[in-house]
Enzyme design. Structure first.
Site, short mmCIF file in Angstrom:
data_model
loop_
_atom_site.label_atom_id
_atom_site.label_comp_id
_atom_site.label_asym_id
_atom_site.label_seq_id
_atom_site.Cartn_x
_atom_site.Cartn_y
_atom_site.Cartn_z
N LYS A 36 0.84 -1.20 0.00
CA LYS A 36 0.00 0.00 0.00
C LYS A 36 0.87 1.25 0.00
O LYS A 36 2.08 1.20 0.24
CB LYS A 36 -0.90 0.01 1.24
CG LYS A 36 -0.14 0.10 2.55
CD LYS A 36 -1.07 0.15 3.75
CE LYS A 36 -0.26 0.28 5.05
NZ LYS A 36 -1.13 0.42 6.23
N ARG A 131 -9.99 1.10 15.22
CA ARG A 131 -10.06 1.71 13.90
C ARG A 131 -11.14 0.97 13.13
O ARG A 131 -12.28 0.91 13.54
CB ARG A 131 -8.70 1.63 13.18
CG ARG A 131 -7.62 2.49 13.75
CD ARG A 131 -6.40 2.61 12.84
NE ARG A 131 -6.06 1.38 12.13
CZ ARG A 131 -4.92 1.17 11.48
NH1 ARG A 131 -4.01 2.12 11.43
NH2 ARG A 131 -4.68 0.03 10.86
N HIS A 163 -5.88 -6.31 13.58
CA HIS A 163 -4.60 -5.61 13.55
C HIS A 163 -4.20 -5.20 14.97
O HIS A 163 -5.03 -4.69 15.73
CB HIS A 163 -4.71 -4.36 12.67
CG HIS A 163 -3.39 -3.77 12.25
ND1 HIS A 163 -2.58 -4.39 11.34
CD2 HIS A 163 -2.76 -2.64 12.61
CE1 HIS A 163 -1.49 -3.65 11.15
NE2 HIS A 163 -1.58 -2.59 11.93
N ARG A 219 1.28 -10.52 7.87
CA ARG A 219 1.33 -9.37 6.96
C ARG A 219 2.61 -8.58 7.25
O ARG A 219 2.75 -7.99 8.32
CB ARG A 219 0.10 -8.47 7.16
CG ARG A 219 -1.23 -9.19 6.98
CD ARG A 219 -2.40 -8.20 7.08
NE ARG A 219 -2.38 -7.44 8.32
CZ ARG A 219 -2.96 -7.83 9.47
NH1 ARG A 219 -3.59 -9.00 9.54
NH2 ARG A 219 -2.91 -7.07 10.54
N TYR A 263 14.71 30.63 3.81
CA TYR A 263 13.56 31.38 4.30
C TYR A 263 13.62 31.56 5.81
O TYR A 263 13.92 30.63 6.56
CB TYR A 263 12.25 30.67 3.95
CG TYR A 263 11.92 30.66 2.47
CD1 TYR A 263 11.78 31.83 1.75
CD2 TYR A 263 11.74 29.45 1.81
CE1 TYR A 263 11.47 31.81 0.40
CE2 TYR A 263 11.42 29.41 0.46
CZ TYR A 263 11.29 30.60 -0.24
OH TYR A 263 10.98 30.58 -1.58
N CYS A 310 13.08 24.05 1.64
CA CYS A 310 12.17 24.74 0.73
C CYS A 310 11.38 23.71 -0.09
O CYS A 310 11.53 22.51 0.10
CB CYS A 310 12.97 25.66 -0.19
SG CYS A 310 14.06 26.80 0.67
N MET A 311 10.56 24.18 -1.00
CA MET A 311 9.74 23.26 -1.78
C MET A 311 10.58 22.36 -2.67
O MET A 311 10.26 21.17 -2.85
CB MET A 311 8.73 24.02 -2.64
CG MET A 311 7.78 23.11 -3.41
SD MET A 311 6.58 24.00 -4.41
CE MET A 311 5.55 24.76 -3.15
N ASP A 312 11.68 22.88 -3.22
CA ASP A 312 12.45 22.16 -4.23
C ASP A 312 13.91 21.94 -3.85
O ASP A 312 14.63 21.30 -4.61
CB ASP A 312 12.43 22.92 -5.56
CG ASP A 312 11.06 23.42 -5.92
OD1 ASP A 312 10.16 22.59 -6.10
OD2 ASP A 312 10.87 24.65 -5.99
#
Length: 372
Positions: A36, A131, A163, A219, A263, A310-312
């Site tokens: 998953k 859950r 689980h 699992r 930043y 930062c983002m990149d």
């Protein structure tokens, strides 16, 4: 061809060795490899194929979309899906021979009404995680509904499962309590005339530490990828992280003492230094919380990440080490060559290694080596 700017190199031989080691921990049980969430960031289709090649009996996914993606990619083996919102496309899943999970009477009714033919369904009991799964009298009602549907030829109940909440803490009293609830739930199912093909309760940590809970199937999730469920524990087998996250410095430059980085200018150079720019950011899944805390391997040593992610991109302090634009940077890997591990990044980010690898984005090129 130039190397990718941001690359995850995945060692399929290490993956196969991990699966074999986990099988040896549960020799009487079949094995389900959980793929998953894009195989915990490793690439779902590729890792599913590698798991099948390594001899895994089952694959496990959370969503119907994941299950159907595997079928579209050619997988034909035992495959279980366990999380679906109301209105899910159960018809497509049943047509694709995907086993689905029912956690309530209402969900079972929805599966039966949508299925174009007799579906294969596993029933989930809530043993204490609170859950998904049927709890108490809801379980009794689900068992009764499933027994009626199966006796009428409308359903095949193939499994029963639950689980653990605290299996990564082997001495936690919840483990004994949950196992007892599970055994009682299975007994209730048998008394109703349903004999499931598989009973399964163990996740990765229980596979490693709790033989009494292995039942018919275990699992294996994060452990299959070589990451310990709890880094503080000692386990009976060696696991090797299979993913190495690497890139290249895209700029190297000198900064004078007093220069501030990124930043918010949260880091200041105490003296003249050299910094390198690494083309990874939160757009690739690098946590901002690792700012000013994590390390990478480059220029022959571990060096600190400085300033805000930062983002990149982010910046590392190279000090007086010799480095050039294009030099390799290893963010994390198995740790065999001195590089940080995903567990190290988890500590630096205030999270768990599961999240470190699972959040890796699709701007990262995944390269596979080894395997069958």
């Amino acid at each position: 061809m130039t190397d990718p700017q941001a690359e995850a190199v995945i060692d399929l031989d290490a993956f196969g060795a991990n699966l074999a080691a986990l099988s040896a921990c549960a020799p009487s049980a079949a094995q389900m490899t959980v793929v998953k969430a894009n195989a915990y960031g490793h690439g779902m289709v590729e890792m599913a194929r590698a798991a099948r090649a390594a001899g895994t009996d089952w694959l496990g996914v959370a969503t119907l979309r994941e299950a159907l993606t595997l079928r579209a990619a050619g997988d034909t083996g035992d495959l279980l899906c366990w999380l679906a919102a109301p209105g899910a496309d159960y018809a497509a899943a049943v047509e694709a021979d995907v086993e689905v999970t029912a956690s309530s009477v209402e969900q079972l009714a929805e599966i039966l009404s949508a299925a174009p033919r007799r579906p294969r369904v596993q029933l989930k009991v809530d043993t204490g995680l609170s859950r998904n799964g049927a709890l108490g009298q809801e379980w009794t009602a689900l068992v009764a509904a499933a027994a009626q549907a199966q006796s009428g030829g409308r359903l095949e109940v193939t499994g029963v499962w639950s689980h653990f909440a605290c299996a990564d803490q082997p001495d936690h009293p919840a483990n004994d309590a949950q196992e007892a609830v599970f055994v009682a739930a299975v007994d209730e199912l048998l008394a109703a005339g349903i004999q499931p093909r598989v009973r399964h309760l163990s996740n990765s940590p229980a596979t490693l530490t709790r033989p009494s809970a292995h039942f018919d199937l275990v699992r294996v999730g994060i452990a299959a990828y070589g990451i310990r469920p709890d880094p503080g524990m000692t386990y009976p087998t060696r696991l090797t992280p299979v993913l190495t996250l690497r890139g290249r410095l895209v700029q190297v430059k000198r900064l004078p003492a007093g220069a501030k980085v990124s930043y918010g200018q949260t880091w200041t150079a105490e003296h003249d230094t050299t910094v390198g720019l690494v083309p990874f950011g939160y757009g690739e899944g690098i946590p901002v919380s690792a700012s000013n805390r994590a390390q990478v391997l480059t220029a022959g040593a571990r060096v600190p990440l400085v300033g805000r992610v930062c983002m990149d991109q982010f910046v590392v302090d190279l000090g007086e080490r010799s480095a050039r634009r294009g030099d390799e940077v290893v963010l994390f890997g198995p740790g065999h060559d001195g590089e940080p591990t995903a567990e190290d990044w988890a500590v630096a980010s205030g999270t768990i290694a599961y999240e470190v690898v699972t959040r890796l984005g699709d701007r990262i090129v995944r390269t596979y080596k080894g395997g069958a």
